[in-house]
Design an enzyme around this catalytic site. Structure first.
Site, short mmCIF file in Angstrom:
data_model
loop_
_atom_site.label_atom_id
_atom_site.label_comp_id
_atom_site.label_asym_id
_atom_site.label_seq_id
_atom_site.Cartn_x
_atom_site.Cartn_y
_atom_site.Cartn_z
NE ARG A 80 73.22 -26.88 0.47
CZ ARG A 80 74.35 -26.80 -0.24
NH1 ARG A 80 75.41 -27.48 0.13
NH2 ARG A 80 74.42 -26.04 -1.30
CE LYS A 81 78.82 -22.38 4.78
NZ LYS A 81 80.06 -21.71 4.40
CG ASP A 113 82.45 -19.93 2.57
OD1 ASP A 113 82.07 -21.11 2.63
OD2 ASP A 113 82.54 -19.30 1.50
NE ARG A 114 87.56 -25.43 0.31
CZ ARG A 114 87.43 -26.58 -0.31
NH1 ARG A 114 87.66 -27.72 0.31
NH2 ARG A 114 87.05 -26.61 -1.58
CG ASP A 115 85.18 -23.71 -2.06
OD1 ASP A 115 86.40 -23.93 -2.08
OD2 ASP A 115 84.32 -24.61 -2.04
CG ASP A 138 79.14 -21.43 -13.21
OD1 ASP A 138 78.33 -21.15 -12.30
OD2 ASP A 138 79.34 -20.70 -14.20
CG ASP A 188 82.27 -16.23 -0.99
OD1 ASP A 188 81.77 -17.09 -0.24
OD2 ASP A 188 82.64 -16.48 -2.15
CG ASN A 223 77.07 -25.28 2.51
OD1 ASN A 223 76.99 -25.70 3.66
ND2 ASN A 223 76.26 -24.33 2.05
CD GLN A 224 83.70 -28.15 -0.06
OE1 GLN A 224 83.93 -28.67 -1.14
NE2 GLN A 224 83.97 -26.87 0.18
#
Length: 171
Positions: free
Chosen positions: A103-104, A8-10, A19, A129, A53-54
């Site tokens: 989308r996850k 996962d990225r973020d 947020d 995460d 997801n973006q």
């Protein structure tokens, strides 16, 4: 077929903004424990793929070009440090309400990567995460590591507080 570590990225590669979305390069900050974890993955000589997801793109808060710029920066930094960046980056920019199969927590991005890169999902790891990362990994047939302070997540094979601990489970 090759094994893979899906990232996962973020929240895994970079620090998650509370947020908010990482919209520009100046907002992208690698996690301190990402680099030792990435080194461990490189030692395993497996594929390395980001699945992220973006939704910020779908919401109009950033453009595809903004997202590409952030990913270009990320890849260039890894090339500079290790001469090896991620093998691929898959993103889903759809809004959550669209119920996209990519989308996850849906496994679409992992399944696309498996098809495109000839990945053996049963010998692969999904590292994320959030429970949605874990669910996507499980639905794709991967082993899963949740990096979180959560004490329970039924789908997670392993729950750890940080990437340094996660690295000890990779084999």
């Amino acid at each position: 077929m090759s094994p893979c570590v899906f990232f996962d990225r973020d929240g895994i590669v970079n620090i998650r903004l509370p947020d908010a979305y990482v919209r520009i390069v100046d907002e992208f900050v690698f996690r301190d424990d990402f680099f030792p974890f990435y080194e461990r993955v490189l030692e395993l000589n497996v594929l390395r793929v980001v699945v992220s997801n973006q939704q910020g793109v779908g919401k109009g808060l950033m453009s595809h070009q903004d997202l590409d710029s952030v990913h270009h920066f990320m890849q260039q930094e890894l090339l500079r440090r290790y001469h090896r960046a991620f093998d691929a980056i898959y993103t889903c920019t759809d809004l959550a309400a669209m119920n996209s199969p990519r989308r996850k927590p849906e496994p679409g991005m992992l399944l696309d990567a498996a098809r495109d890169l000839n990945i053996d999902l049963t010998k692969s790891w999904m590292v994320g995460d959030s429970p949605s990362d874990v669910t996507a990994g499980k639905r794709a047939g991967c082993r899963t590591i949740l990096v979180s302070t959560l004490s329970t997540c039924p789908d997670a094979d392993i729950i750890v507080p940080d990437l340094n601990t996660a690295a000890t489970f990779l084999h």
